[in-house]
Design an enzyme around this catalytic site. Sequence first.
Site, PDB file in Angstrom:
ATOM      1  N   ALA A  12       0.866  -0.882   0.137  1.00 26.85           N
ATOM      2  CA  ALA A  12      -0.131   0.126  -0.206  1.00 26.85           C
ATOM      3  C   ALA A  12       0.420   1.348  -0.396  1.00 26.85           C
ATOM      4  CB  ALA A  12      -1.093  -0.016   0.878  1.00 26.85           C
ATOM      5  N   ARG A  14       2.113   2.571  -2.600  1.00 19.39           N
ATOM      6  CA  ARG A  14       1.737   3.419  -4.030  1.00 19.39           C
ATOM      7  C   ARG A  14       0.659   2.429  -4.949  1.00 19.39           C
ATOM      8  NH1 ARG A  14       6.397   1.810  -7.757  1.00 19.39           N
ATOM      9  NH2 ARG A  14       6.335  -0.893  -8.143  1.00 19.39           N
ATOM     10  N   TYR A 152       3.487 -14.365 -13.936  1.00 14.33           N
ATOM     11  CA  TYR A 152       2.685 -13.487 -12.822  1.00 14.33           C
ATOM     12  C   TYR A 152       1.516 -13.860 -13.065  1.00 14.33           C
ATOM     13  CZ  TYR A 152       0.844  -8.726 -12.857  1.00 14.33           C
ATOM     14  OH  TYR A 152      -0.254  -7.267 -11.923  1.00 14.33           O
ATOM     15  N   LYS A 156      -1.774 -14.575 -10.281  1.00 15.19           N
ATOM     16  CA  LYS A 156      -2.880 -14.550 -10.952  1.00 15.19           C
ATOM     17  C   LYS A 156      -4.023 -14.910 -11.140  1.00 15.19           C
ATOM     18  CE  LYS A 156      -1.984 -10.021 -10.116  1.00 15.19           C
ATOM     19  NZ  LYS A 156      -1.903  -9.212  -8.482  1.00 15.19           N
TER      20      LYS A 156
END
Length: 251
Positions: A12, A14, A152, A156
């Site tokens: 958190a 950015r 990734y 995900k």
Amino acid sequence: MSTQRTAVVTGAARGIGAAVARRFAQDGLQVAILDLEEEACRKVADEITEAGGKALGLSCDVTDEESVATAVAAVAEKLGEPTVLVNNAGIIRDNLLFKMSASDWDQVVNVHLRGSFLVSRACQAYMTQAGFGRIVNLSSTSALGNRGQVNYSAAKAGLQGFTKTLALELGKFGVTANAIAPGFIETEMTAETAARVGMDFEDFKKAATAQIPVGRSGKPEDIAHLASFLVSEGAGFVSGQVIYAAGGPRD
């Protein structure tokens, strides 16, 4: 609500995570900002506090079991027992399969999957005891496949199965679990992707926008609005869902 809810948002310092933390504070939640760099966390926390909210910035390595346990315990002690969680912490180590190192695979999978597991496990104890909980996991349209992101994309996609299982296991305790799968969002991470493929970020955004039905790129605040709904009292009958926030339909 008789008591003020406390939310934990990982990654958190950015981007999407910071936008979610700010929105939660506006909604009246107390917010714990977790990220690797404590100074960056405190900056976001101070910003929220100056705007009239209540926030705490803590350094946490979501892949480290002890670090997670320490951070969540500190949140419970200094801010309030966490009953809202957004697993947003994530990294990219993009490369084509034949060029990808085992380390690049491990780092990405560990942050997204192991990290979400560890923080969820730590926070669910407070949620089940309270008889109320909201978990939101950040997936991605990359879960559907994306060239150069085999690590990734796998992570995900894994988060979607993780989310559905949490919904099944925790539902009877008043805890919901949902996933948000953003499309193209203007963040530091997408700027890094543009740099990786050798494109100017403005050109990169224009190319992405040309493929988005609503005719614009996404902002971190777009995801924060959706997260705000999913963690609300009124979203108690929405659980186990993957919502694509991509400016158009996704399968």
